[in-house]
Design an enzyme around this catalytic site. Structure first.
Site, short mmCIF file in Angstrom:
data_model
loop_
_atom_site.label_atom_id
_atom_site.label_comp_id
_atom_site.label_asym_id
_atom_site.label_seq_id
_atom_site.Cartn_x
_atom_site.Cartn_y
_atom_site.Cartn_z
N GLU A 138 18.38 3.91 -2.15
CA GLU A 138 17.65 3.46 -0.94
C GLU A 138 18.36 2.28 -0.28
O GLU A 138 17.79 1.20 -0.06
CB GLU A 138 16.21 3.07 -1.31
CG GLU A 138 15.44 4.25 -1.87
CD GLU A 138 13.98 3.96 -2.05
OE1 GLU A 138 13.61 2.81 -2.28
OE2 GLU A 138 13.18 4.91 -1.95
N GLU B 74 13.62 11.46 -5.60
CA GLU B 74 12.35 10.76 -5.88
C GLU B 74 11.23 11.41 -5.07
O GLU B 74 11.40 11.61 -3.87
CB GLU B 74 12.41 9.27 -5.51
CG GLU B 74 13.32 8.46 -6.35
CD GLU B 74 13.30 6.99 -5.96
OE1 GLU B 74 12.30 6.53 -5.39
OE2 GLU B 74 14.30 6.30 -6.22
C1 BGP Z 1 11.31 3.72 -4.53
C2 BGP Z 1 12.25 3.24 -5.64
C3 BGP Z 1 11.84 3.62 -7.00
C4 BGP Z 1 10.34 3.79 -7.21
C5 BGP Z 1 9.59 4.29 -5.98
C6 BGP Z 1 8.08 4.20 -6.11
O1 BGP Z 1 11.46 2.92 -3.44
O2 BGP Z 1 13.56 3.77 -5.42
O3 BGP Z 1 12.43 2.67 -7.87
O4 BGP Z 1 9.78 2.70 -7.78
O5 BGP Z 1 9.96 3.61 -4.85
O6 BGP Z 1 7.67 2.90 -5.71
P1 BGP Z 1 6.65 2.11 -6.62
O7 BGP Z 1 7.24 2.12 -8.00
O8 BGP Z 1 6.56 0.75 -6.03
O9 BGP Z 1 5.34 2.89 -6.56
#
Ligand code: BGP
Length: 489
Positions: free
Chosen positions: A193, A387
């Site tokens: 990201e 993701e």
């Molecule tokens: C994305 C990241 C991940 C993951 C995901 C979910 O931005 O690449 O690392 O964490 O978000 O976010 P969160 O864990 O804050 O729910």
């Protein structure tokens, strides 16, 4: 008469994704140095939508955190102790039939301060063991080099990626990884990201706001981003040189944004949000800054210092595929005062047609199909979703079972849309759900925001046995993989 539907490719890479800083724990074990993630404190008194609060960083709170050996307050220091549980967890992933697992290599496990002459042998040996265990289960690694976990020492000494020298340090780290793991890792992602640098510049690039020149934070962040673009191109070249059959991908937060109404002003705002989101992948796929972005920088009087061959390097070493995260869609309006809702470290106008998770993220399976079509049409490169998933408060029944029908429904609808996109011509070669096992949230450092098919017995304050248990969705995803996405009910 329509031709037979294509379905998922026969060698489709089904799996899951984690990140070192959210799963490994062992934050100071076997010589690992502190990373920027290790100062992220869980703040129970903050709203889950207050990302500024959760991700706030000052020189003062860094100093305080580094004096505090506590692991309860700093959940990313303990993760789910994947560092010691990886064999058990990989066996569970293999039981679901995983073809692939996306992990990240913690830079500060290999170079504790980022500047050692030689890498840490103990750090390298952990990933040797991890890749060997994955190979045992025929699980293909996908490795992210930078996933919100750079050595804290580089943030304190250079203000992170603001200093051009960090390019060379990252290239050195990446080359050590390519040389060490060239026989076991084929798929590499450079920066997780990379677009998130503006949303949380500390965990993404080690930038400490109070160390930036007064009134120049935005320009400083673009300067750091440029260094990451150059570094991404350089390591892409090195990866291809060291691992001839390697495939290197960029990684984008796909923030698909809709206009709140068909009013042209709403449409214009949504268009600009989407174009700004594409910018980060454009540079790594097309190898140049888009002209509209260059004009925007000029109009904002943002001057990025570049060296003579930077643009040539970026142009020559572009990526082989595009990977992205997708959780929810966003809505934009030119009208003020409309009800807002939360998204992945970003807020948008609430979309009245979509349900939301307990964290306000709007569930939009069709948005994933839209994202796939847009990305494939724009880049015409192979795509992989690295993701996707929904954070939820799961309930453990008295008999230990967890009936996460909501999670099954989320994935079922998103997989249906993926299948339609493939049917319509999108080249999608894999899918890794985010957090196939419950891990620490990136944005809020919560454990209670669970994504997994596997439950981990741990709460937000670090209490629990770390016992792993299968949720209903574990068996559902196993069946999906077994049938290569044919059986979704
Ligand atoms: C994305 C990241 C991940 C993951 C995901 C979910 O931005 O690449 O690392 O964490 O978000 O976010 P969160 O864990 O804050 O729910």
């Amino acid at each position: 008469m329509m031709t037979k539907t294509k379905g998922f490719p026969k060698d489709f890479l089904w799996g899951g994704a984690i990140a070192a800083n959210q799963a490994e724990g062992a934050w100071n074990v076997d010589g690992k140095g502190p990373s920027v993630a290790d100062i992220a404190m869980y703040r129970s008194n903050l709203s889950v939508e207050d990302y500024e609060g959760h991700l706030a960083v000052t020189s003062e709170n860094i100093e305080r955190a580094m004096k505090d050996p506590d692991v309860k307050k700093y959940p990313k220091r303990r993760g789910i102790d994947f560092y010691h549980h990886y064999k058990e967890d990989l066996a569970l992933f293999a039981e679901m039939g995983f073809k692939t697992l996306r992990i990240s290599i913690a830079w500060s496990r290999i170079f504790p301060t980022g500047e050692e002459a030689e890498p840490s042998e103990k750090g390298l040996q952990f990933y040797d063991r991890l890749f060997q265990e994955m190979k045992k289960h025929n699980i293909e690694p996908i490795v992210t080099l930078s996933h919100y976990e750079m050595p804290l020492a580089l943030s304190l000494k250079y203000n992170g990626w603001v200093e051009r020298k960090v390019i060379d340090l990252f290239v050195k780290f990446a080359n050590v990884c390519f040389e060490r793991y060239k026989d076991v890792v084929k798929y590499w992602l450079t920066f997780n990201e990379i677009d998130s640098i503006h949303r949380h510049s500390f965990i993404t690039a080690g930038i400490i706001p109070d160390r930036c020149p007064e009134g120049k934070i935005e320009e400083t962040v673009y300067q750091a981003l440029h260094h990451q673009f150059v570094a991404s191109a350089l390591v892409t070249a090195d990866c291809h040189r060291i691992i001839p059959d390697s495939q290197v991908g960029c990684m984008l937060t796909k923030l698909t944004t809709y206009p709140h109404t068909c009013h042209p002003s709403d449409v214009e705002r949504a268009l600009k949000q989407n174009l700004d989101n594409y910018f980060y992948a454009d540079v790594q796929v097309f190898g140049e800054y888009p002209p509209l972005i260059k004009r925007m920088l000029e109009r904002k009087n943002i001057n990025i210092k570049m060296e003579a061959d930077d643009l040539a390097i970026i142009k020559e070493h572009t990526v082989d595929f595009v990977s992205f995260s997708y959780y929810m869609s966003l809505t934009e309006s030119a009208q003020e005062g409309l009800e807002k809702t939360d998204g992945n470290t970003i807020r948008g106008v609430k979309n009245p047609y979509l349900p939301s998770t307990d964290w306000g993220w709007q569930i939009d399976p069709v948005g994933l199909k839209i994202s796939l079509i847009e990305l494939y049409d724009r880049y015409q490169k192979p795509l992989i979703i690295v993701e996707n998933g929904m954070g939820a408060k799961d309930v453990v029944e008295s008999d230990g079972s967890i009936h996460d029908d909501y999670r099954i429904s989320y994935f079922r609808e998103h997989f249906r849309q993926m299948k339609e996109a493939i049917e319509e011509g999108v080249d999608l070669f894999g899918y890794t759900s985010w957090g196939p096992i419950d891990i620490i949230s990136a944005g809020t450092s919560q454990m209670s925001k669970r994504y997994g098919f596997i439950h981990v017995d741990q709460d937000d304050d670090g209490n629990g046995t770390l016992k792993r248990s299968r949720k209903d969705s574990f068996y559902w995803y196993k069946k999906v993989i077994e049938t290569n996405g044919e059986v979704l009910d």
